[in-house]
Motif scaffolding. Structure first.
Motif, PDB file in Angstrom:
ATOM      1  N   UNK A 107       0.813  -1.216   0.000  1.00 39.76           N
ATOM      2  CA  UNK A 107       0.000   0.000   0.000  1.00 39.76           C
ATOM      3  C   UNK A 107       0.850   1.271   0.000  1.00 39.76           C
ATOM      4  N   UNK A 108       2.094   1.167   0.462  1.00 39.95           N
ATOM      5  CA  UNK A 108       2.964   2.340   0.464  1.00 39.95           C
ATOM      6  C   UNK A 108       3.354   2.726  -0.956  1.00 39.95           C
ATOM      7  N   UNK A 109       3.769   1.720  -1.736  1.00 44.91           N
ATOM      8  CA  UNK A 109       4.213   1.986  -3.105  1.00 44.91           C
ATOM      9  C   UNK A 109       3.121   1.735  -4.137  1.00 44.91           C
ATOM     10  N   UNK A 110       1.956   1.284  -3.682  1.00 43.20           N
ATOM     11  CA  UNK A 110       0.810   1.033  -4.553  1.00 43.20           C
ATOM     12  C   UNK A 110       1.156   0.044  -5.668  1.00 43.20           C
ATOM     13  N   UNK A 111       1.730  -1.070  -5.268  1.00 44.96           N
ATOM     14  CA  UNK A 111       2.110  -2.101  -6.227  1.00 44.96           C
ATOM     15  C   UNK A 111       1.488  -3.442  -5.830  1.00 44.96           C
ATOM     16  N   UNK A 112       1.440  -4.344  -6.788  1.00 45.62           N
ATOM     17  CA  UNK A 112       0.958  -5.692  -6.544  1.00 45.62           C
ATOM     18  C   UNK A 112       1.382  -6.599  -7.683  1.00 45.62           C
TER      19      UNK A 112
ATOM     20  N   UNK B 260       1.156  -3.060 -11.472  1.00 40.86           N
ATOM     21  CA  UNK B 260       0.898  -4.492 -11.269  1.00 40.86           C
ATOM     22  C   UNK B 260       1.881  -5.274 -12.126  1.00 40.86           C
ATOM     23  N   UNK B 261       2.521  -6.272 -11.532  1.00 38.81           N
ATOM     24  CA  UNK B 261       3.516  -7.058 -12.257  1.00 38.81           C
ATOM     25  C   UNK B 261       3.047  -8.491 -12.445  1.00 38.81           C
ATOM     26  N   UNK B 262       3.613  -9.127 -13.456  1.00 42.69           N
ATOM     27  CA  UNK B 262       3.409 -10.526 -13.770  1.00 42.69           C
ATOM     28  C   UNK B 262       4.785 -11.172 -13.881  1.00 42.69           C
TER      29      UNK B 262
END
Length: 201
Positions: free
Chosen positions: A92-97, A133-135
């Motif tokens: 949530x800090x870097x808004x990534x997933x 968002x990464x894959x």
């Protein structure tokens, strides 16, 4: 983390639902299927419903993970378990997933992956307000890499010997990403165009 409600795809052909006990046997079958392990060889060669249940329960309290069961919806028929997808490593800090999906091999070629990933990406970017968002996929998984590139994901690099190969060695993976503005500007429309045209992924 468990959502309180299901997410239905834009086309109405797929539903993402919180995993439940009734899914455990199906999940176990897909997870250790030879075709699944062809590209994810570090997955277990054997997986029981009890293994699936233990995994599901261990992940439920983790707020950095949102798991979904994928159901294929056909008018006049009960929903059919089609695999699973997840949004994980949520920061949530870097808004990534990170996301990915496992589709039941018997349902390959029916557009389920497109519907499911469009739905989970909509949730990631528009509900969770993530920026990135990464894959990750096996370097030799040409099918998945082509799918990602077709819809506008960017190849960031090769994870040299980044994955266990299931036989005591290592294999290369590839890292792709989609940014929120890329989702808004083209990725979302490309996915929806594929869905609207009725072309199967």
């Amino acid at each position: 983390m468990i959502l309180n409600e299901s997410l239905t795809s834009l086309s109405g052909r797929v539903r993402l639902a919180p995993p439940s006990e009734s899914d455990d046997a199906f999940f176990a079958t897909v997870r250790c299927h030879p075709e699944t392990r062809r590209y994810l060889p570090f997955f277990p060669a054997h997986c029981t419903p009890d293994d699936a249940r233990a995994r599901r329960l261990s992940r439920e309290p983790n707020k950095a993970i949102v798991d979904f069961s994928i159901y294929a919806l056909t008018p006049g028929s009960p929903p059919k378990y089609a695999g699973n997808t997840t949004l994980f490593n949520i920061d949530e800090t870097f808004k990534t997933g990170e996301t990915g999906a496992c589709i039941s091999p018997e349902l390959f070629g029916q557009g389920i992956a497109t519907d499911a990933l469009h739905t989970v990406l909509t949730y990631a970017f528009e509900e969770r307000k993530l920026h990135r968002v990464v894959f990750q996929t096996a370097a030799y998984n040409v099918r998945m890499r082509s799918w990602l590139e077709r819809f506008g994901a960017t190849l960031e690099g090769t994870l040299r010997e980044g994955w266990a190969d299931g036989e005591g060695g290592y294999m290369d993976g590839c890292l792709y990403s989609i940014l929120e503005h890329e989702w808004r500007q083209n990725v979302k429309a490309k996915l929806e165009g594929r869905m609207d045209l009725g072309v199967r992924a």
